[in-house]
Motif scaffolding. Sequence first.
Motif, PDB file in Angstrom:
ATOM      1  N   PRO A 273       0.813  -1.228   0.000  1.00 56.59           N
ATOM      2  CA  PRO A 273       0.000   0.000   0.000  1.00 56.59           C
ATOM      3  C   PRO A 273       0.845   1.277   0.000  1.00 56.59           C
ATOM      4  N   MET A 274       2.012   1.273   0.694  1.00 52.02           N
ATOM      5  CA  MET A 274       2.846   2.470   0.737  1.00 52.02           C
ATOM      6  C   MET A 274       3.345   2.842  -0.658  1.00 52.02           C
ATOM      7  N   VAL A 275       3.818   1.850  -1.399  1.00 55.25           N
ATOM      8  CA  VAL A 275       4.267   2.104  -2.770  1.00 55.25           C
ATOM      9  C   VAL A 275       3.079   2.512  -3.636  1.00 55.25           C
ATOM     10  N   GLY A 276       1.928   1.888  -3.412  1.00 56.27           N
ATOM     11  CA  GLY A 276       0.733   2.231  -4.183  1.00 56.27           C
ATOM     12  C   GLY A 276       0.315   3.679  -4.002  1.00 56.27           C
ATOM     13  N   VAL A 277       0.345   4.164  -2.751  1.00 53.30           N
ATOM     14  CA  VAL A 277      -0.009   5.564  -2.484  1.00 53.30           C
ATOM     15  C   VAL A 277       0.973   6.517  -3.146  1.00 53.30           C
ATOM     16  N   SER A 278       2.271   6.226  -3.029  1.00 50.59           N
ATOM     17  CA  SER A 278       3.287   7.081  -3.633  1.00 50.59           C
ATOM     18  C   SER A 278       3.146   7.133  -5.149  1.00 50.59           C
ATOM     19  N   MET A 279       2.915   5.981  -5.762  1.00 52.56           N
ATOM     20  CA  MET A 279       2.758   5.932  -7.219  1.00 52.56           C
ATOM     21  C   MET A 279       1.494   6.650  -7.662  1.00 52.56           C
ATOM     22  N   THR A 280       0.429   6.507  -6.877  1.00 54.20           N
ATOM     23  CA  THR A 280      -0.834   7.160  -7.227  1.00 54.20           C
ATOM     24  C   THR A 280      -0.693   8.671  -7.187  1.00 54.20           C
ATOM     25  N   HIS A 281      -0.065   9.212  -6.137  1.00 55.64           N
ATOM     26  CA  HIS A 281       0.105  10.658  -6.015  1.00 55.64           C
ATOM     27  C   HIS A 281       1.072  11.206  -7.052  1.00 55.64           C
ATOM     28  N   ARG A 282       2.051  10.373  -7.467  1.00 57.93           N
ATOM     29  CA  ARG A 282       3.080  10.875  -8.379  1.00 57.93           C
ATOM     30  C   ARG A 282       2.695  10.713  -9.843  1.00 57.93           C
ATOM     31  N   PHE A 283       2.025   9.592 -10.184  1.00 56.76           N
ATOM     32  CA  PHE A 283       1.790   9.281 -11.594  1.00 56.76           C
ATOM     33  C   PHE A 283       0.306   9.218 -11.978  1.00 56.76           C
ATOM     34  N   ALA A 284      -0.588   9.301 -11.001  1.00 60.07           N
ATOM     35  CA  ALA A 284      -2.021   9.235 -11.317  1.00 60.07           C
ATOM     36  C   ALA A 284      -2.753  10.424 -10.699  1.00 60.07           C
ATOM     37  N   LYS A 285      -2.193  11.610 -10.892  1.00 60.57           N
ATOM     38  CA  LYS A 285      -2.769  12.812 -10.289  1.00 60.57           C
ATOM     39  C   LYS A 285      -4.172  13.111 -10.798  1.00 60.57           C
ATOM     40  N   HIS A 286      -4.474  12.696 -12.035  1.00 57.96           N
ATOM     41  CA  HIS A 286      -5.773  12.991 -12.627  1.00 57.96           C
ATOM     42  C   HIS A 286      -6.765  11.842 -12.484  1.00 57.96           C
ATOM     43  N   ALA A 287      -6.392  10.840 -11.700  1.00 60.35           N
ATOM     44  CA  ALA A 287      -7.314   9.733 -11.452  1.00 60.35           C
ATOM     45  C   ALA A 287      -8.472  10.207 -10.579  1.00 60.35           C
ATOM     46  N   SER A 288      -9.508   9.399 -10.507  1.00 61.48           N
ATOM     47  CA  SER A 288     -10.677   9.737  -9.688  1.00 61.48           C
ATOM     48  C   SER A 288     -10.267   9.963  -8.231  1.00 61.48           C
ATOM     49  N   PRO A 289     -10.816  10.995  -7.571  1.00 60.35           N
ATOM     50  CA  PRO A 289     -10.500  11.224  -6.145  1.00 60.35           C
ATOM     51  C   PRO A 289     -10.780   9.997  -5.282  1.00 60.35           C
ATOM     52  N   LEU A 290     -11.745   9.187  -5.701  1.00 59.81           N
ATOM     53  CA  LEU A 290     -12.087   7.992  -4.942  1.00 59.81           C
ATOM     54  C   LEU A 290     -10.915   7.014  -4.906  1.00 59.81           C
ATOM     55  N   VAL A 291     -10.144   6.954  -6.002  1.00 57.93           N
ATOM     56  CA  VAL A 291      -8.974   6.068  -6.061  1.00 57.93           C
ATOM     57  C   VAL A 291      -7.938   6.490  -5.020  1.00 57.93           C
ATOM     58  N   HIS A 292      -7.665   7.804  -4.942  1.00 52.67           N
ATOM     59  CA  HIS A 292      -6.694   8.324  -3.978  1.00 52.67           C
ATOM     60  C   HIS A 292      -7.146   8.043  -2.544  1.00 52.67           C
ATOM     61  N   VAL A 293      -8.440   8.230  -2.283  1.00 51.45           N
ATOM     62  CA  VAL A 293      -8.969   8.029  -0.934  1.00 51.45           C
ATOM     63  C   VAL A 293      -8.878   6.565  -0.532  1.00 51.45           C
ATOM     64  N   ILE A 294      -9.245   5.656  -1.441  1.00 49.91           N
ATOM     65  CA  ILE A 294      -9.198   4.225  -1.141  1.00 49.91           C
ATOM     66  C   ILE A 294      -7.766   3.776  -0.877  1.00 49.91           C
ATOM     67  N   MET A 295      -6.827   4.224  -1.730  1.00 50.09           N
ATOM     68  CA  MET A 295      -5.421   3.837  -1.561  1.00 50.09           C
ATOM     69  C   MET A 295      -4.855   4.348  -0.238  1.00 50.09           C
TER      70      MET A 295
END
Length: 332
Positions: A273-295
């Motif tokens: 999950p730690m790597v997932g959160v870092s990758m999401t914030h760095r490379f998926a900035k335009h993803a759905s807010p729900l994705v960021h919250v779940i991660m």
Amino acid sequence: MEFLLLNTQILVLHSSSMSEVTNTTQDSFYFILTGIPGFEASHIWISVPFCGLYIISIIGNTTILSAICTEPSLHQPMYLFLSMLALTDLGLTLTTMPTVMQLLWFSIRKISFEACFVQFFFLHGFSFMESSVLLAMSFDRYVAICRPLHYATILTNEVIGRIASAMICRCVLAVLPSLFLLKRLPFCGSRLLSHSYCLHQDMIRLVCADIRINSWYGFALVLLIIVLDPLLIVLSYTLILKSILGTATWTERLRALNNCLSHVLAVLVLYIPMVGVSMTHRFAKHASPLVHVIMANIYLLAPPVMNPIIYSVKTKQIHHAIFHLLFLRKVH
């Protein structure tokens, strides 16, 4: 109707936040927390599983701490490190629980500037501490399997105390610079955070100044914690496997690997999950807010909830100590 009222409230808070320019003004500065995007009307129902997970984490980690403290046979290096892990998980739970539950139960979205930075410090501090403890536990497993005759002389209580002090200093010194670097910058425009707690990756988006120093320091921190710690853990297990495969019988190999299984599962529960959160914030900035919250919620809830379950089920000594603590003492 309730959903419309909640959305109206968010818009009012958001528009009022735009009227204040920066955190350097004389008026009190605050941030606005966000719950589960798109499910604001169902927050009261969503609070049920969240509350259940927090209860499991608190009871589970407290039980492990009590079992280790009350059982003399568990006053060994491996279980002392496990008690540090349980304390860290308990701290991580108690850091996020107040803002998450007050938002889900009472729709309290405002958090003061100072309170947000306090939560920021403890949240990231305990997160880094968890990584440090898992690294120390991998060293403990290496010594126990590769240097069994010297285990008691290498990992004395004094050495364990020094390791614990070094871990605390490491985490504090890692978090404080990022806190001060962020605190000195002006926050302007929107104050709306993407989560129901104060994450560094989330707060830095609201800064209206040059953040290159912050970004480089954050990158260095990622290399130091998220990259270096897992690499050292992998190195320790490579040496363990080399030692096991070179000298032991199949029965001894399976026994040694079974002793390491709980720690391996704890490592996976934290770092995936730690790597997932870092990758999401760095490379998926335009993803759905729900994705960021779940991660982010998986990252913060998975280790404190899963670690007590993993060690209670997979470690016989802990299992027996908990059974003795909960049932046999009641008989006496």
